[in-house]
Scaffold this motif. Sequence first.
Motif, PDB file in Angstrom:
ATOM      1  N   GLU A 150       2.752 -13.633   7.696  1.00  0.00           N
ATOM      2  CA  GLU A 150       3.308 -14.964   7.490  1.00  0.00           C
ATOM      3  C   GLU A 150       2.172 -15.967   7.347  1.00  0.00           C
ATOM      4  N   SER A 151       1.111 -15.765   8.128  1.00  0.00           N
ATOM      5  CA  SER A 151       0.037 -16.755   8.177  1.00  0.00           C
ATOM      6  C   SER A 151      -1.112 -16.468   7.220  1.00  0.00           C
ATOM      7  N   PHE A 152      -1.473 -15.182   7.076  1.00  0.00           N
ATOM      8  CA  PHE A 152      -2.681 -14.845   6.307  1.00  0.00           C
ATOM      9  C   PHE A 152      -2.449 -13.687   5.319  1.00  0.00           C
ATOM     10  N   PRO A 153      -1.361 -13.730   4.523  1.00  0.00           N
ATOM     11  CA  PRO A 153      -1.082 -12.596   3.624  1.00  0.00           C
ATOM     12  C   PRO A 153      -2.230 -12.349   2.633  1.00  0.00           C
ATOM     13  N   HIS A 154      -2.917 -13.428   2.226  1.00  0.00           N
ATOM     14  CA  HIS A 154      -3.968 -13.328   1.207  1.00  0.00           C
ATOM     15  C   HIS A 154      -5.239 -12.660   1.732  1.00  0.00           C
ATOM     16  N   LEU A 155      -5.366 -12.537   3.060  1.00  0.00           N
ATOM     17  CA  LEU A 155      -6.589 -11.966   3.636  1.00  0.00           C
ATOM     18  C   LEU A 155      -6.421 -10.513   4.058  1.00  0.00           C
ATOM     19  N   VAL A 156      -5.174 -10.019   4.064  1.00  0.00           N
ATOM     20  CA  VAL A 156      -4.905  -8.704   4.639  1.00  0.00           C
ATOM     21  C   VAL A 156      -5.593  -7.570   3.868  1.00  0.00           C
ATOM     22  N   GLY A 157      -5.906  -6.519   4.571  1.00  0.00           N
ATOM     23  CA  GLY A 157      -6.378  -5.277   3.962  1.00  0.00           C
ATOM     24  C   GLY A 157      -5.528  -4.137   4.500  1.00  0.00           C
ATOM     25  N   ALA A 158      -4.533  -3.712   3.717  1.00  0.00           N
ATOM     26  CA  ALA A 158      -3.677  -2.600   4.132  1.00  0.00           C
ATOM     27  C   ALA A 158      -4.220  -1.329   3.487  1.00  0.00           C
ATOM     28  N   VAL A 159      -4.166  -0.225   4.220  1.00  0.00           N
ATOM     29  CA  VAL A 159      -4.752   1.022   3.732  1.00  0.00           C
ATOM     30  C   VAL A 159      -3.683   1.885   3.069  1.00  0.00           C
ATOM     31  N   TYR A 160      -3.941   2.244   1.809  1.00  0.00           N
ATOM     32  CA  TYR A 160      -3.022   3.074   1.029  1.00  0.00           C
ATOM     33  C   TYR A 160      -3.664   4.434   0.785  1.00  0.00           C
ATOM     34  N   SER A 161      -2.812   5.469   0.708  1.00  0.00           N
ATOM     35  CA  SER A 161      -3.339   6.794   0.419  1.00  0.00           C
ATOM     36  C   SER A 161      -2.404   7.547  -0.520  1.00  0.00           C
ATOM     37  N   PHE A 162      -2.790   8.766  -0.865  1.00  0.00           N
ATOM     38  CA  PHE A 162      -2.020   9.565  -1.823  1.00  0.00           C
ATOM     39  C   PHE A 162      -1.169  10.586  -1.084  1.00  0.00           C
ATOM     40  N   PHE A 163       0.146  10.553  -1.333  1.00  0.00           N
ATOM     41  CA  PHE A 163       1.062  11.453  -0.636  1.00  0.00           C
ATOM     42  C   PHE A 163       1.708  12.455  -1.605  1.00  0.00           C
ATOM     43  N   GLY A 164       1.251  12.464  -2.868  1.00  0.00           N
ATOM     44  CA  GLY A 164       1.907  13.260  -3.903  1.00  0.00           C
ATOM     45  C   GLY A 164       1.453  14.704  -3.960  1.00  0.00           C
ATOM     46  N   LYS A 165       1.935  15.403  -4.990  1.00  0.00           N
ATOM     47  CA  LYS A 165       1.617  16.813  -5.191  1.00  0.00           C
ATOM     48  C   LYS A 165       0.527  16.959  -6.250  1.00  0.00           C
ATOM     49  N   GLU A 166       0.184  18.232  -6.519  1.00  0.00           N
ATOM     50  CA  GLU A 166      -0.971  18.511  -7.371  1.00  0.00           C
ATOM     51  C   GLU A 166      -0.813  17.987  -8.809  1.00  0.00           C
ATOM     52  N   THR A 167       0.404  18.099  -9.350  1.00  0.00           N
ATOM     53  CA  THR A 167       0.609  17.639 -10.731  1.00  0.00           C
ATOM     54  C   THR A 167       0.277  16.153 -10.849  1.00  0.00           C
ATOM     55  N   GLU A 168       0.820  15.370  -9.912  1.00  0.00           N
ATOM     56  CA  GLU A 168       0.559  13.932  -9.962  1.00  0.00           C
ATOM     57  C   GLU A 168      -0.922  13.633  -9.721  1.00  0.00           C
ATOM     58  N   SER A 169      -1.532  14.393  -8.811  1.00  0.00           N
ATOM     59  CA  SER A 169      -2.936  14.128  -8.491  1.00  0.00           C
ATOM     60  C   SER A 169      -3.814  14.369  -9.728  1.00  0.00           C
ATOM     61  N   ASP A 229      -7.221 -22.534  11.464  1.00  0.00           N
ATOM     62  CA  ASP A 229      -7.332 -21.289  10.707  1.00  0.00           C
ATOM     63  C   ASP A 229      -6.946 -21.525   9.242  1.00  0.00           C
ATOM     64  N   PRO A 230      -7.404 -20.648   8.341  1.00  0.00           N
ATOM     65  CA  PRO A 230      -7.079 -20.798   6.910  1.00  0.00           C
ATOM     66  C   PRO A 230      -5.684 -20.270   6.587  1.00  0.00           C
ATOM     67  N   PHE A 231      -4.655 -20.901   7.187  1.00  0.00           N
ATOM     68  CA  PHE A 231      -3.273 -20.472   6.952  1.00  0.00           C
ATOM     69  C   PHE A 231      -2.929 -20.569   5.469  1.00  0.00           C
ATOM     70  N   PHE A 232      -2.035 -19.688   5.016  1.00  0.00           N
ATOM     71  CA  PHE A 232      -1.670 -19.571   3.603  1.00  0.00           C
ATOM     72  C   PHE A 232      -0.627 -20.613   3.195  1.00  0.00           C
ATOM     73  N   GLY A 233      -0.794 -21.170   2.015  1.00  0.00           N
ATOM     74  CA  GLY A 233       0.256 -21.954   1.357  1.00  0.00           C
ATOM     75  C   GLY A 233       0.540 -23.313   1.974  1.00  0.00           C
ATOM     76  N   LYS A 234       1.607 -23.932   1.451  1.00  0.00           N
ATOM     77  CA  LYS A 234       1.988 -25.281   1.902  1.00  0.00           C
ATOM     78  C   LYS A 234       2.446 -25.265   3.351  1.00  0.00           C
ATOM     79  N   GLY A 235       3.245 -24.245   3.716  1.00  0.00           N
ATOM     80  CA  GLY A 235       3.715 -24.118   5.096  1.00  0.00           C
ATOM     81  C   GLY A 235       2.538 -24.003   6.045  1.00  0.00           C
ATOM     82  N   GLY A 236       1.463 -23.409   5.561  1.00  0.00           N
ATOM     83  CA  GLY A 236       0.269 -23.217   6.371  1.00  0.00           C
ATOM     84  C   GLY A 236      -0.389 -24.525   6.773  1.00  0.00           C
ATOM     85  N   LYS A 237      -0.245 -25.543   5.911  1.00  0.00           N
ATOM     86  CA  LYS A 237      -0.863 -26.850   6.236  1.00  0.00           C
ATOM     87  C   LYS A 237      -0.278 -27.415   7.512  1.00  0.00           C
TER      88      LYS A 237
END
Lengths: 304, 304
Positions: B77-96, B207-215
Amino acid sequence: MTATAYDPIAFHDGLVAHGLIVPAGVQGIFGRGPVFEDILERFDRMVLDIGKSDGAQAMLFPPTIDRSIIEKTNYMESFPHLVGAVYSFFGKETESRKMAEQVKAGESWGDHLSMTHVCLNPAACYPVYPTFTGTVPAEGRLVTLVGWVFRHEPSIEPTRMQAFRIREYVRCGTPEQVVQWRDMWLQRGVQLLESLGLPARTDVASDPFFGKGGKMLATNQVDQQLKFEVLVPVISQEKPTAVCSFNFHQDKFGQAFDIRTPDGAVANTACLGFGLERVVMALLQTHGFDPGTWPESVCRKLWA
Amino acid sequence: MTATAYDPIAFHDGLVAHGLIVPAGVQGIFGRGPVFEDILERFDRMVLDIGKSDGAQAMLFPPTIDRSIIEKTNYMESFPHLVGAVYSFFGKETESRKMAEQVKAGESWGDHLSMTHVCLNPAACYPVYPTFTGTVPAEGRLVTLVGWVFRHEPSIEPTRMQAFRIREYVRCGTPEQVVQWRDMWLQRGVQLLESLGLPARTDVASDPFFGKGGKMLATNQVDQQLKFEVLVPVISQEKPTAVCSFNFHQDKFGQAFDIRTPDGAVANTACLGFGLERVVMALLQTHGFDPGTWPESVCRKLWA
């Protein structure tokens, strides 16, 4: 007497009960207590002492690296299942509000994020190779660093971590320079671990390549003796844990990052890494959860 | 005489030219050389020395944390622009195989990855709060740790990093305990930085809150004096850089992680963090790129 007779779950629970690690909600991600950290730092210092006269250049990199390193080294071909790519939010306020509502409602919100230019570092040495681009001196290059690495393989088994630290040495030069250096450290590694009362042995090994195609890569790696490991029993006596790993990459990184030796040939590289958390766990399993009861010879070496 | 008269780009280039930092392909991600690291470690030791008699409990967490911490604390809600979420590969060999081809062809390949259960840690203190769940002792809790944090804000300006380390102290207890402790450290922080010849001053901050609501959130934060910073000029004399930050969270984390004081009230928390890379940069800007030429009084304190 071992801490838990190599029982992995009892070992995990014992680490927690003794304040050595602190659970943190996700398998393979946990806090480290002060005793755990003290052992880790002392062991790391022993490694540095052994390598001192080699004149390695010290560097340090963040846990996040340039995504193009992952792309240029074909990481997604070999280890797509282990990658950690960093995604962030690039949208506007309206979308962010919708996303925040989904987060609050416990709904999935991943579709709002997109790929950034960074990935988690999958091996401490990766950010080093791009700094070698160009022609290395006749004696080659040698770098040492500690780095946090990430592998997406959640597990309750304490030696199988998603985040851990590696003390790494990276060598670059001619094939002869690199292989000779690797062989020297293979001996050093076993001697160091044995001096701490650990039943260490070396073996040829292979990386956990993905899929059926990966089996061929692994066979090839073993046939060419490109990977060695130093193994110590931690959570199984029959299947000891790799606490130190030696990789000869031939000219893979030299090709990827245009590194050359003075004669114009593509440079070869090798690296070795001590899995610092795994070494600490090997010591705790072998000698017990309380370092106050460890053999005097081991304590003298670590806390000299 | 300052290193670059507070010019940010000249300062970046000077750090590189002196081997203090090593570019690593992405803005805000760079290697650290041995001199940079030595200063950083010495300063960190000074902070620990100052806090020694407070009896803080030492912990250490990986750079990746349980995603549910981000979710429970309304970070998105406050810092969506700063987040670092970790993504990985869950697929099978064909897709890989398809993905690997796209990587080789330089095409976008992010659609093949999905969200994992981990995020990058956006503030060193975040993984500490869940360990407080329950009732804290009458004297409260005090924890110290160093952690790598991530903020998705690529910038050429060297003090604006995507990955950096914070020496953090976390206090938990009654509002009085927490605020008194915060005020004590505000003084300690300024004195410590002044003792190293840095022109430090404190200020109320937001803090550097995001957007207008952040002000609105930011205005509220300033009005209630919930955030203070210690500022030192690094890349601008008019807009000095925050090298130390003090946050009073009231009962935010107490609510999120069900932390109570012995009287049954929801516990309050505060944290303070020294931005270790920023302190090193403040020293290098103020005293010059070569620590060998720094004032003797400063060297005596750091390398005592």
